[in-house]
Design an enzyme around this catalytic site. Structure first.
Site, short mmCIF file in Angstrom:
data_model
loop_
_atom_site.label_atom_id
_atom_site.label_comp_id
_atom_site.label_asym_id
_atom_site.label_seq_id
_atom_site.Cartn_x
_atom_site.Cartn_y
_atom_site.Cartn_z
N LYS A 348 -13.14 -7.47 -5.98
CA LYS A 348 -12.13 -6.62 -5.35
C LYS A 348 -11.35 -5.89 -6.45
O LYS A 348 -10.88 -6.51 -7.40
CB LYS A 348 -11.18 -7.48 -4.51
CG LYS A 348 -10.03 -6.71 -3.87
CD LYS A 348 -9.11 -7.64 -3.08
CE LYS A 348 -7.86 -6.92 -2.62
NZ LYS A 348 -6.91 -7.80 -1.90
N LYS A 360 4.32 -4.15 2.30
CA LYS A 360 4.76 -5.49 1.94
C LYS A 360 6.28 -5.51 1.80
O LYS A 360 6.84 -4.81 0.96
CB LYS A 360 4.12 -5.92 0.62
CG LYS A 360 2.61 -6.05 0.68
CD LYS A 360 2.04 -6.40 -0.68
CE LYS A 360 0.52 -6.41 -0.65
NZ LYS A 360 -0.04 -7.53 0.12
N ASP A 373 -3.98 -7.47 -7.80
CA ASP A 373 -4.90 -7.41 -6.68
C ASP A 373 -6.28 -6.90 -7.10
O ASP A 373 -7.17 -6.76 -6.27
CB ASP A 373 -4.33 -6.51 -5.57
CG ASP A 373 -4.69 -7.02 -4.18
OD1 ASP A 373 -5.04 -8.21 -4.07
OD2 ASP A 373 -4.61 -6.25 -3.21
N ASP A 433 -2.57 -3.74 5.49
CA ASP A 433 -2.42 -4.65 4.35
C ASP A 433 -3.57 -5.65 4.26
O ASP A 433 -3.58 -6.50 3.38
CB ASP A 433 -1.08 -5.39 4.43
CG ASP A 433 -0.70 -6.05 3.11
OD1 ASP A 433 -1.21 -5.60 2.07
OD2 ASP A 433 0.08 -7.02 3.13
N GLU A 435 -6.56 -4.76 3.39
CA GLU A 435 -7.37 -3.65 2.88
C GLU A 435 -8.49 -4.09 1.96
O GLU A 435 -9.52 -3.42 1.85
CB GLU A 435 -6.47 -2.64 2.14
CG GLU A 435 -6.15 -2.97 0.69
CD GLU A 435 -5.47 -4.32 0.47
OE1 GLU A 435 -5.75 -4.96 -0.56
OE2 GLU A 435 -4.68 -4.75 1.32
N ARG A 437 -10.68 -6.44 2.10
CA ARG A 437 -11.94 -6.69 2.79
C ARG A 437 -12.63 -5.39 3.21
O ARG A 437 -13.85 -5.34 3.32
CB ARG A 437 -11.69 -7.60 4.00
CG ARG A 437 -10.82 -7.00 5.08
CD ARG A 437 -10.23 -8.03 6.03
NE ARG A 437 -9.23 -8.87 5.38
CZ ARG A 437 -8.58 -9.87 5.98
NH1 ARG A 437 -8.86 -10.16 7.24
NH2 ARG A 437 -7.68 -10.59 5.34
#
Length: 579
Positions: A348, A360, A373, A433, A435, A437
């Site tokens: 990712k 968030k 992330d 949020d 996102e 996946r």
């Protein structure tokens, strides 16, 4: 800007990038369509080749004018020596001791032969000090004594607990040694275990590697964004009592290569989103390919090319950001010999995640940490760097990252939008949020299309996994027992903690949409499981697949820094598939 030569999967030419340009084109041979890279970034000093730091001065300054300092990571010389421990000369002799090793006789002298001999050389000072300081060998305990007039200037006892039997314990031992060396400003360290028992030769090699790795990683500090920082003093580490020879030397070199890759991965995650954009992440990938061009090729797809491949799920996430997406594909092929296994590692690559319109907010949302992330992509690219150094034969490996940002703008995806992935499946976005996946969906389809027989994806995917397993353990989801056994074996050898989680198919009911094939997130219960079930929809049934949720262990909250989690396990897994 210096010339960059990149070996591409489609036989692209080398390119010289003029400093006046912010975009450049690599043209295919035979007048085929071109592959475009567009960089509007600053300077990112993360990649290391052969211990040297490489940096590129790119055209446009970052937001905030931040540029990481060009700091060389000190190279620590690792060597194995077989000498009398009491005769070793250097700054610190670090002795790993279990609670049993600290057992004393009626006269309060050590029963362990190595400690008894050291203590005799020191006139009983070691046993006396350990009693006074109540040092019993528990994990986390350390006792460092100055011993002037002897070979070693200091002797340190480092607690291993009741026993030390796995790579995780020995890597922690190495990190404790590094901490002791920092405190003493030691430039050289000798390391020995008070007792190694009837350890096999293979176990000795693995223990020495874990200790060396822990010491190197424990010494490293990422100071690139600090205005003033101290350089590590440690220059050499002698591993004592493990024998000598080419096998051990090779194992220590392996530990050095993988540790270098972990440091690279840490620096990627530590770099803020105003420095590490999707374009810069793509450039770091191309540097790996150009540095190890004998075994690597690189393909970087821009948004238009991803559109041609119908990657609607990935592009939907990327749509709101001014920083365009970059789809990264590195391919490793050994320099010679037949290919016996085709593997893919998918990471990712959200270089920043605001949450989108489901922004968030509130305590615990950790929006200020959403630079991490892209921790999955850091693990994948870190593994690529190590594989480029180790060059395992007999295995082809694809490293894939769908890099982008999840931002908010008038062009961004909205809750309720329906996206179409490259396999034709439709997704109703009920939470922007969720996102990661969505980007992984198209990346997994792409990986299957490369002919990979086994695929592992890594992602900072869900807070639910952190709630379930805490900050130190990654969650593993796979329908394949064979793949699970392989990866858990690699993780055990690497000292990284994984826990297998269920893929409960009945939970898929919460992922059904009334207007599309699926929604992108279910309810709060079992959130890590439903996320894995979502990813499963985009993997060919003939492919062995595993999802690893690293949302917890990607970051060390106490030290406020990245961990480089996953890299060691991935490299070991690939190595185990090598002929």
């Amino acid at each position: 800007m210096a010339a960059i030569a990149v070996s591409l999967a489609t036989s692209l030419t080398s390119a010289v990038v003029p400093s006046s340009l912010t975009s450049f084109v690599f043209n295919k041979l035979n007048s085929a369509p071109c592959l475009r890279f567009t960089f509007s970034v600053s300077r990112f000093s993360s990649y290391r080749g052969g211990g040297k730091l490489m940096a590129h001065s790119l055209v446009r300054a970052t937001l905030g004018l931040t540029q990481p300092a060009n700091i060389d990571v000190p190279k620590i010389a690792l060597s194995a020596k077989e000498i009398d421990v009491a005769e070793w000369k250097g700054d610190i002799l670090a002795v790993g001791v279990t609670e049993k090793d600290m057992t004393k006789d009626d006269s309060k002298r050590f029963e362990n032969s190595l400690l008894k001999n050291l203590d005799a050389k020191l006139g009983g000072h070691l046993s006396e000090a350990s009693s006074e300081e109540d040092f019993t060998g528990k994990p986390g305990q350390s006792l460092v004594l100055r011993v002037p007039g002897h070979g070693a200037k200091r002797i340190g006892l480092i607690g291993l607990g009741k026993s030390a039997t796995n790579a995780y314990a020995f890597r922690n031992f190495g990190e404790a040694i590094a901490a002791a060396a920092k405190n003493a400003q030691a430039s050289n360290v000798g390391i020995v275990l008070a007792s190694s028992g009837s350890t096999s030769n293979e176990s000795k090699l693995n223990i020495a590697s874990a200790i060396a790795s822990g010491t190197v990683l424990g010494t490293y500090e990422d100071n690139r964004y600090k205005s003033d920082s101290k350089k590590p003093v440690l220059k050499s580490v002698d591993i004592l009592g493990f024998g000598t020879g080419p096998e051990l030397d090779k194992k220590l070199k392996y530990a050095e290569d993988v540790s270098s890759a972990v440091i690279f991965g840490k620096e990627l995650v530590n770099s803020p989103a105003n420095v590490l954009t999707p374009a810069v992440l793509a450039e770091e990938a191309t540097k790996i390919a150009s540095t190890y061009s004998d075994v690597f090729s690189a393909t970087i797809l821009n948004a238009e090319q991803c559109k041609e491949l119908k990657m609607g799920s990935y592009l939907g996430v990327a749509a709101a950001s001014d920083n365009p997406p970059h789809f990264i594909h590195l391919c490793y092929k050994p320099p010679s010999g037949p290919i016996k296994a085709k593997l893919a590692l998918v990471g990712k690559g959200l270089t920043f995640d605001s949450g989108g319109y489901n922004i968030k907010t509130g305590p615990g949302c950790s929006i200020e940490l959403m630079k991490f992330d892209m921790g999955g992509s850091a693990a994948v690219l870190g593994a690529a760097k190590a594989i480029g150094q180790v060059k395992p034969p007999g295995v082809e490996v694809h490293f894939i990252v769908a890099a982008c940002e999840n931002m908010i703008s008038g062009t961004g995806m909205r809750p309720g939008d329906i996206l179409t992935a490259s396999n034709g499946k439709t997704i109703e976005v009920n939470n922007t949020d969720a996102e990661g996946r969505l980007t992984l969906a198209d990346a997994l389809i792409y990986a299957c299309n490369q002919g990979a027989e086994k695929i592992i994806d890594l992602a900072t995917l869900t807070g639910a996994c952190v709630v379930a397993l805490g900050p130190s353990i990654a969650g593993v989801f796979t329908p394949s027992d064979e793949l699970a056994n392989e990866v858990f074996s690699a993780a055990e050898a690497s000292g990284e903690k994984l826990w297998r989680m269920p893929l409960e198919e009945s939970y898929w009911e919460s992922m059904k949409s009334g207007v599309a094939d699926m929604v992108n997130t279910g309810g709060r219960p079992g959130g890590a499981i439903t996320a894995a079930l979502f990813l499963k929809q985009f993997v060919d049934e003939k492919v062995q697949w595993m999802h690893i949720d690293i949302a917890g262990p990607v970051w060390n909250e106490k030290k406020r820094t990245a961990t480089g989690f996953g890299i060691q396990t991935l490299v070991e897994w690939v190595r185990q598939h090598s002929s």
